[in-house]
Design a protein around this motif. Structure first.
Motif, PDB file in Angstrom:
ATOM      1  N   ALA A  35       0.825  -1.205   0.000  1.00  0.00           N
ATOM      2  CA  ALA A  35       0.000   0.000   0.000  1.00  0.00           C
ATOM      3  C   ALA A  35       0.862   1.259   0.000  1.00  0.00           C
ATOM      4  O   ALA A  35       0.575   2.218  -0.726  1.00  0.00           O
ATOM      5  N   VAL A  36       1.930   1.260   0.788  1.00  0.00           N
ATOM      6  CA  VAL A  36       2.829   2.414   0.824  1.00  0.00           C
ATOM      7  C   VAL A  36       3.545   2.564  -0.513  1.00  0.00           C
ATOM      8  O   VAL A  36       3.670   3.678  -1.041  1.00  0.00           O
ATOM      9  N   ALA A  37       4.000   1.467  -1.094  1.00  0.00           N
ATOM     10  CA  ALA A  37       4.706   1.525  -2.379  1.00  0.00           C
ATOM     11  C   ALA A  37       3.792   2.045  -3.483  1.00  0.00           C
ATOM     12  O   ALA A  37       4.229   2.830  -4.334  1.00  0.00           O
ATOM     13  N   VAL A  38       2.538   1.656  -3.480  1.00  0.00           N
ATOM     14  CA  VAL A  38       1.596   2.142  -4.490  1.00  0.00           C
ATOM     15  C   VAL A  38       1.373   3.638  -4.336  1.00  0.00           C
ATOM     16  O   VAL A  38       1.347   4.381  -5.323  1.00  0.00           O
ATOM     17  N   ALA A  39       1.227   4.107  -3.103  1.00  0.00           N
ATOM     18  CA  ALA A  39       1.016   5.537  -2.881  1.00  0.00           C
ATOM     19  C   ALA A  39       2.228   6.346  -3.332  1.00  0.00           C
ATOM     20  O   ALA A  39       2.086   7.387  -3.984  1.00  0.00           O
ATOM     21  N   VAL A  44       5.087   9.749  -7.534  1.00  0.00           N
ATOM     22  CA  VAL A  44       6.317   9.895  -8.318  1.00  0.00           C
ATOM     23  C   VAL A  44       6.014   9.808  -9.806  1.00  0.00           C
ATOM     24  O   VAL A  44       6.502  10.621 -10.594  1.00  0.00           O
ATOM     25  N   SER A  45       5.197   8.845 -10.209  1.00  0.00           N
ATOM     26  CA  SER A  45       4.906   8.697 -11.633  1.00  0.00           C
ATOM     27  C   SER A  45       4.127   9.899 -12.165  1.00  0.00           C
ATOM     28  O   SER A  45       4.340  10.321 -13.307  1.00  0.00           O
ATOM     29  N   ALA A  46       3.247  10.481 -11.361  1.00  0.00           N
ATOM     30  CA  ALA A  46       2.515  11.665 -11.807  1.00  0.00           C
ATOM     31  C   ALA A  46       3.474  12.827 -12.052  1.00  0.00           C
ATOM     32  O   ALA A  46       3.321  13.567 -13.036  1.00  0.00           O
ATOM     33  N   ARG A  47       4.470  12.976 -11.184  1.00  0.00           N
ATOM     34  CA  ARG A  47       5.443  14.054 -11.382  1.00  0.00           C
ATOM     35  C   ARG A  47       6.318  13.805 -12.603  1.00  0.00           C
ATOM     36  O   ARG A  47       6.650  14.725 -13.341  1.00  0.00           O
ATOM     37  N   ILE A  48       6.684  12.553 -12.843  1.00  0.00           N
ATOM     38  CA  ILE A  48       7.517  12.239 -14.008  1.00  0.00           C
ATOM     39  C   ILE A  48       6.740  12.481 -15.301  1.00  0.00           C
ATOM     40  O   ILE A  48       7.265  13.064 -16.249  1.00  0.00           O
TER      41      ILE A  48
END
Length: 80
Positions: A35-39, A44-48
């Motif tokens: 759950a933490v890794a998904v959040a 991070v992916s949205a910023r990239i």
């Protein structure tokens, strides 16, 4: 992935002697970590994507995946 949880839970109960509650609680740290890794990955992916755009981000991801698949031989080994 879902059937692995079922099989490993049965393994823990029948071979390791865990009770049903203990076997379920044994999966709790992994579930929290996922759950933490998904959040983190979502932010991070949205910023990239915002910085590079969709096409460049996909190219970067595919290059990283190809790099993970490429494995050089250890020094001194041969293919025959």
């Amino acid at each position: 992935m879902g059937n692995q949880f079922f099989v490993v839970t049965l393994l823990m109960q029948q071979l390791r002697g865990y009770g049903p509650i203990a076997a379920g609680l044994a999966f709790l740290p992994m579930a929290v970590a996922v759950a933490v890794a998904v959040a983190v990955a979502n932010s991070v992916s949205a910023r990239i994507v915002a910085a590079l755009g969709v096409r460049r981000t996909l190219a970067l991801v595919f290059a990283a995946a190809a790099g993970c698949c490429w494995r050089p031989r250890p020094a001194g080994t041969t293919t025959s």
